[in-house]
Scaffold this active site. Structure first.
Site, PDB file in Angstrom:
ATOM      1  N   GLU A  62       0.824  -1.212   0.000  1.00  0.00           N
ATOM      2  CA  GLU A  62       0.000   0.000   0.000  1.00  0.00           C
ATOM      3  C   GLU A  62       0.862   1.268   0.000  1.00  0.00           C
ATOM      4  O   GLU A  62       0.812   2.074   0.930  1.00  0.00           O
ATOM      5  CB  GLU A  62      -0.979  -0.024   1.176  1.00  0.00           C
ATOM      6  N   ASP A 121      -8.773  -9.001   3.691  1.00  0.00           N
ATOM      7  CA  ASP A 121      -8.374  -7.959   4.641  1.00  0.00           C
ATOM      8  C   ASP A 121      -9.426  -7.833   5.744  1.00  0.00           C
ATOM      9  O   ASP A 121     -10.231  -6.898   5.702  1.00  0.00           O
ATOM     10  CB  ASP A 121      -8.211  -6.626   3.887  1.00  0.00           C
ATOM     11  N   GLU A 181     -12.506  -2.667  12.003  1.00  0.00           N
ATOM     12  CA  GLU A 181     -12.454  -1.843  10.795  1.00  0.00           C
ATOM     13  C   GLU A 181     -13.621  -2.123   9.840  1.00  0.00           C
ATOM     14  O   GLU A 181     -14.322  -1.206   9.434  1.00  0.00           O
ATOM     15  CB  GLU A 181     -11.114  -2.062  10.081  1.00  0.00           C
TER      16      GLU A 181
END
Ligand code: GCV
Length: 638
Positions: free
Chosen positions: A254, A333, A361
């Protein structure tokens, strides 16, 4: 309100006097564990006088973190293999006394020797994917903390067996990169707070530190000057923190630099840092979250979930013995439902740890209730090799269990009071992966709220059902990613669909999903044959994960006889009804808890209901519009 008086601050270490307990005296080895025992006993008895003796000792026959508790109210002995073991024994006794136990014949030792929390805290005080306020460690570019609060935090973590914490975000920016050069005395003071609790620090480091901090022209791991820079910098770090557990590195991930961008392998990148850590017994925790985050959505050949295995498996044996690969539990993820990563357990000659997320998240961001323990139970249950027993992480070559922390400056640590149960469950299940979600949830409710059955049973049921409820109103059957982009809360079915992140459901008017079998992208081939065959065939692929591996037409019949489209409609309506049920449950137990526990949770449940309704209507409308297939039950779809 004084933070210490707000319900939730003490979490599962509630100061609750238990009338049935006798008074205690202490004898044996004096020191930190002894003092903790004394404080804990005062918390549970209110300092009642009495003569039930608790004797503390070290036993050479136990391993360092192991302990035994024996005896009854005629006299109790706690023996630890080392100081940590003794401390765990003390917390173990206190937890058992809190739950009404009167006889003790306990031997405990952790299944994994590394039980780790990763804080994604930035030096400016913000927390990446944090939903509980600000950082516990940093503020405005400096190390800044409330020492009393950190001390209490250390106690909470030690009481559930956590023994390492990384204090800064894996996304390392310039100021946090400087932790290993400019800010060492301050980091050392944090280490001093955690040390007596048996908790060692980890620091996230920037892969390009030699260039960024040392002014070198390159950070190429094969460059001699680079290797020397790491050695000198690391030696300096260990002068300040001699027991540092190691460095954590997110590289080639990332937009973060890494060895690949310099034409080197992941192993070459990890080993240069590992070699610097080696003389001090430190570990290089090297994350495997490496994938192409600039994918063209039109590219149907590249399949992000295959990336970690493709990059790392061929390097098995190339990593130094103090490199621990840190592998996210699933190949995507931290979604609500994923298969286990095919990389877990796949390398015979490489040390591996499993990374989970306690912070929610993609799982409701501590606004929505979500029992992660239920998901972890499934993850630990699932075989990663065909030969090892399930839930035997070590047998499956997993030596460390890591989780991204869900804690912050909020008075109750976790934002949502009930999200404390997730932190509690993480520590307990990392210590003993054979524990069930039901066991750890019951313990948490008993320790936090007590065992009054009028509260206990409904609360336990509500928490345990919450993962399934969230999943109902979320993306269906393991497909994931239908979230709002960037912040990841709330629905956006096509939010990630035409983006660069490699996360596609490819829904059209007839079908949805990516075929990841041998006829498709071939992800299944990365698994052990036993697991591969299960996923490869629709008949044996667990239905809840079906859309991760198979592309299905909307009229595909599930085992229940329902079509896929009707399943989507039904689960999304049910999910909302279930959240309404949570609110009813919470109201029904209101009188059995303090008002400062009731009110904030009620507010979050109201927010959860709005979120669930939004998910229901967005997802159902999306698929109705795409397919034109009406809901069999004639409910309103927009
Ligand atoms: C710390 C996901 C998250 C990022 C996180 C990353 C990682 O992409 O959205 O916030 O960065 O995972 O695990 O490195």
């Amino acid at each position: 309100m004084d933070k210490n008086n707000q319900f939730g601050y003490h979490a599962w270490l509630q100061p609750r006097v238990i009338e049935s307990l006798p008074g205690f005296t202490l004898s044996g080895l004096e020191g930190f564990a002894y003092d903790e025992c004394k404080k804990g006993i005062a918390r549970l008895t209110g300092g009642k006088p009495g003569n039930t003796n608790i004797e503390l000792s070290i036993s050479d026959t136990l391993t360092h973190e192991a302990y035994t508790i024996t005896g009854s109210f005629d006299g109790i002995s706690i023996a630890g293999g080392g100081e940590s073991g003794l401390l765990y024994g003390v917390y173990g006794l206190l937890a058992r006394l809190s739950q009404g136990q009167t006889q003790f014949d306990v031997t405990e030792k952790p299944a994994t020797s590394r039980r780790i929390l990763n804080h994604w805290d930035n030096i400016d005080g913000s927390v990446e994917r944090g939903y509980s306020g600000k950082s516990l460690f940093f503020k405005d570019g400096q190390i800044a903390y409330d020492p009393e609060r950190l001390h209490d935090y250390a106690r909470l973590l030690a009481s559930i067996g956590i023994n390492q914490i990384c204090i800064n975000n894996v996304n390392v920016y310039f100021q946090s990169a400087q932790l290993i050069t400019q800010k060492l005395p301050d980091v050392a003071r944090i280490a001093d707070i955690f040390r007596p609790f048996g908790i060692k620090l980890i620091i996230s480091v920037h892969f390009e530190s030699p260039a960024l901090l040392g002014g070198l022209e390159t950070s190429d791991p094969l460059d001699e000057d680079v290797a020397n820079w790491w050695k000198q910098a690391t030696a300096e770090v260990y002068k300040h923190i001699p027991d540092l557990a190691g460095f954590l590195i997110k590289a080639d991930s990332e937009f973060r630099a890494g060895p690949m961008s310099l034409g080197r392998t992941q192993a070459e990148g990890a080993n240069v840092i590992a070699k610097a850590l080696k003389p001090f017994g430190g570990m290089a925790y090297w994350r495997c979250f490496v994938y192409n985050c600039m994918q063209d959505w039109r590219d149907t050949v590249t399949d992000r979930p295959k990336a970690a295995y493709n990059y790392f498996k061929p390097l098995d044996g190339d990593f130094d013995d103090n490199v621990m690969l840190q592998i996210k539990h699933g190949p995507s993820d931290f979604q609500v439902r994923e298969p286990n990563s095919p990389l877990l357990g796949a390398m015979d000659n490489t040390r591996q740890g499993m990374e989970l997320q306690v912070t929610q998240e993609y799982t409701g961001q501590q606004k929505d209730l979500y029992a992660l323990a239920v998901q972890w139970e499934e993850i630990f249950e699932h075989p990663v090799t065909s030969t090892s027993k399930t839930r035997d992480l070590v047998g499956n070559k997993i030596e460390a269990v890591v989780a991204v922390a869900n804690t912050g400056s909020d008075a109750n640590w976790t934002g949502h009071l009930l999200a404390q149960a997730n932190l509690y469950a993480f520590g307990k299940m990392a210590w003993d992966p054979t524990l069930t979600a039901a066991q750890v949830t019951k313990e948490w409710v008993a320790l936090t709220f007590g065992t009054n059955p009028q509260l206990f049973d409904p609360m336990v049921d509500m928490i345990l059902s919450s993962r399934a409820v969230y999943e109902k109103y979320n993306a269906p059957l393991g497909i994931g990613w239908m979230v709002n982009i960037n912040h990841h809360y709330g629905p956006s079915v096509d939010g990630y669909e035409y983006m660069k992140w490699g996360t596609y459901h490819r829904a059209d008017t007839k079908a949805i999903g990516v075929d990841r079998t041998s006829a498709g992208t071939g992800l299944t081939a990365q698994y052990h044959p036993y697991v591969r065959d299960m996923y490869e065939d629709k008949k044996t692929c667990p239905e809840e994960i079906m859309l991760y591996f198979h592309r299905l037409p909307y009229n595909y019949r599930l085992k229940s006889g329902q079509t896929l489209i009707q399943y989507i409609y039904d689960t999304h309506f049910e999910g909302v009804d279930d959240v309404k049920g949570f609110i009813q449950t919470w109201e029904s137990i209101k009188e059995h808890m303090p008002i400062d526990a009731y009110t904030p949770v009620r507010q979050r449940l109201d927010a959860q209901l709005k979120n669930a309704e939004e998910w229901r209507d967005v997802v159902n409308s999306y698929f109705y519009r795409k397919t034109g297939i009406a809901d069999e039950k004639g409910r309103k779809i927009y």
